[in-house]
Design an enzyme around this catalytic site. Structure first.
Site, mmCIF file in Angstrom:
data_model
loop_
_atom_site.group_PDB
_atom_site.id
_atom_site.type_symbol
_atom_site.label_atom_id
_atom_site.label_comp_id
_atom_site.label_asym_id
_atom_site.label_seq_id
_atom_site.Cartn_x
_atom_site.Cartn_y
_atom_site.Cartn_z
ATOM 1 C CG HIS A 18 -1.833 1.182 1.291
ATOM 2 N ND1 HIS A 18 -3.169 1.064 1.603
ATOM 3 C CD2 HIS A 18 -1.634 2.503 1.067
ATOM 4 C CE1 HIS A 18 -3.742 2.245 1.582
ATOM 5 N NE2 HIS A 18 -2.826 3.147 1.258
ATOM 6 C CG HIS A 20 -0.771 7.092 -1.041
ATOM 7 N ND1 HIS A 20 -2.016 7.261 -1.616
ATOM 8 C CD2 HIS A 20 -0.986 6.409 0.107
ATOM 9 C CE1 HIS A 20 -2.941 6.722 -0.838
ATOM 10 N NE2 HIS A 20 -2.344 6.195 0.217
ATOM 11 C CE LYS A 104 -7.811 2.338 -0.921
ATOM 12 N NZ LYS A 104 -6.642 2.284 -0.078
ATOM 13 C CG HIS A 141 -9.796 4.175 3.440
ATOM 14 N ND1 HIS A 141 -8.607 4.861 3.491
ATOM 15 C CD2 HIS A 141 -10.519 4.598 4.510
ATOM 16 C CE1 HIS A 141 -8.622 5.675 4.537
ATOM 17 N NE2 HIS A 141 -9.771 5.541 5.176
ATOM 18 C CG HIS A 179 -4.843 2.032 5.841
ATOM 19 N ND1 HIS A 179 -6.175 1.904 6.098
ATOM 20 C CD2 HIS A 179 -4.752 2.788 4.716
ATOM 21 C CE1 HIS A 179 -6.849 2.546 5.171
ATOM 22 N NE2 HIS A 179 -6.011 3.084 4.327
ATOM 23 C CG ASP A 252 -1.584 4.800 3.991
ATOM 24 O OD1 ASP A 252 -1.606 5.253 2.839
ATOM 25 O OD2 ASP A 252 -2.415 5.100 4.871
HETATM 26 C C1 NCD Z 1 -3.625 9.059 2.075
HETATM 27 C C2 NCD Z 1 -3.205 10.099 1.055
HETATM 28 O O1 NCD Z 1 -2.656 11.120 1.443
HETATM 29 O O2 NCD Z 1 -3.384 9.866 -0.149
HETATM 30 N N1 NCD Z 1 -3.612 9.647 3.374
HETATM 31 C C3 NCD Z 1 -3.556 8.980 4.548
HETATM 32 O O3 NCD Z 1 -3.695 9.621 5.590
HETATM 33 N N2 NCD Z 1 -3.334 7.690 4.597
HETATM 34 C C4 NCD Z 1 -4.954 8.533 1.701
HETATM 35 C C5 NCD Z 1 -5.274 7.220 2.328
HETATM 36 O O4 NCD Z 1 -4.715 6.192 1.985
HETATM 37 O O5 NCD Z 1 -6.151 7.210 3.201
HETATM 38 ZN ZN ZN Z 2 -3.254 5.117 1.658
#
Ligand code: NCD
Ligand code: ZN
Length: 351
Positions: A18, A20, A104, A141, A179, A252
């Site tokens: 996971h 970003h 997702k 999520h 998460h 995450d």
């Molecule tokens: C994530 C993001 O910034 O894209 N933020 C987070 O707090 N985890 C989004 C997510 O995965 O919830």
């Molecule tokens: Zn995330």
């Protein structure tokens, strides 16, 4: 050998289930932070606009591959963002052609860039049916978004109101609860062996809600789902070190510029790609479970996704406190690296 006497440990190269990576200047800045230690990652589709179709996922993957540092063999595993208009045929096409690994589910409004997420779960039923048929996992999520539900209860309520009904109607659908932050989620996953797994982040193994709120507000620890009480953190650590195959790492890691974090209404997200493996080594060592680290970071995830673990290895060596940067620079501005609040003695060596 007791963990306190161990000074070196070799693991299969880890994967992040996971992550970003964003796009453009931010992608360029954060990608090397992941590729340095990780071989594969499931890349979140919450761009603006989101990555919804096979075509968009293929284009995003090409941009990620183009941004890889020289010599990197990193493989991005793409994900489609589920909307109420998602076409089951497109999802099947993406899966069969190796374009997307998973889908997702964001409940609409749950987190950063989730406005196009799902409001009416019956509308996505045909997509979920098709995914169950072809064995494509759904990553969720797991938070409800109703304003009357307390933010600290949103994960537990999601299990009852959303996850249980989805799994009941679709028992063959493979689901990853992402998460997880509560004992409730850990217990639910542990007690339901079929077609269910969970990812756990690095920061949720380290911080509880006091770290965010006690003695001053700490925006860099604010993420979603928000960290809960200490007893929940302890349950997460127990799950991570248990060796149970259904729990694996999804950092995450979610970069936002400091300008966007340090606002009157700051963004949610912790950026931990840079020092995650050193943080995890400390957590597992403190729990006397260094021998279980490889399962969590490198074996359980591939097993769930039906992939081989990576051939390559990394070695963690204990020494003086490591000097990770407090921030990394991006074309959009500095991004603060997760501060675990303790020194990191485990250094990562790659071959
Ligand atoms: C994530 C993001 O910034 O894209 N933020 C987070 O707090 N985890 C989004 C997510 O995965 O919830
Ligand atoms: Zn995330």
């Amino acid at each position: 050998m007791p963990d306190k006497d161990l000074t070196e440990i070799t693991l299969r190269r880890p994967d992040d289930w996971h992550l970003h990576l964003r796009d453009g200047a931010m992608l360029k800045a954060v990608l090397p932070e992941t590729t340095r230690h990780f071989e594969r990652a499931i890349v979140m589709p919450n761009l603006v606009p989101p990555v919804v179709t096979a075509k968009e996922a293929a284009a995003y993957r090409a941009r990620i591959l183009a941004a890889r540092p020289d010599g990197s063999t990193f493989t991005p595993l793409m994900m489609l963002y589920l909307t109420e208009d998602t076409d089951p045929n497109d999802v099947e096409y993406a899966h069969k052609n190796g374009i997307a690994t998973a889908v997702k589910l964001y409940p609409a409004g749950a987190t950063t860039n989730s406005a196009s997420g799902v409001r009416d779960f019956d509308k996505v039923r045909p997509v979920l049916d098709r995914m169950a048929e072809i064995g494509m996992p759904l990553c969720v999520h797991g938070e409800v978004t109703d304003s009357e539900i307390d933010i600290f209860d949103r994960e537990a309520v999601f299990i009852d109101r959303v996850l249980k009904p989805i799994r009941k109607k679709n028992p063959d659908l493979r689901v990853v609860m992402e998460h997880v932050t509560t004992e409730d989620a850990v217990d639910y996953v542990r007690d339901h062996r079929k077609n269910l797994a969970a990812t756990i982040t690095t920061h949720h193994l380290i911080i509880n809600r006091n770290h965010i709120l006690a003695g001053g507000i700490r925006p860099h620890y604010y993420c979603l789902p928000v960290a809960k009480r200490e007893k929940h953190r302890v349950a997460l650590v127990q799950a991570a070190i248990s060796g149970d195959k259904r729990f694996f790492l999804g950092t995450d890691s979610a970069p936002h510029t400091d300008v966007n974090k340090l606002q009157e209404c700051g963004c949610a997200g912790v950026f931990s790609a840079t020092n995650t493996m050193s943080c995890l080594a400390e957590v597992f060592e403190a729990a006397g479970a260094l021998g279980k680290l490889e399962a969590f970071t490198s074996l359980n995830g591939p097993a769930f996704y039906g992939m081989e673990p990576n051939e390559a290895t990394i070695t963690l060596r204990k020494g003086d406190a490591a000097n990770y940067p407090a921030q990394i620079q991006s074309g959009d501005g500095p991004v603060t690296v997760f501060d675990p609040g303790f020194p990191l003695h485990w250094h990562v060596h790659t071959t």
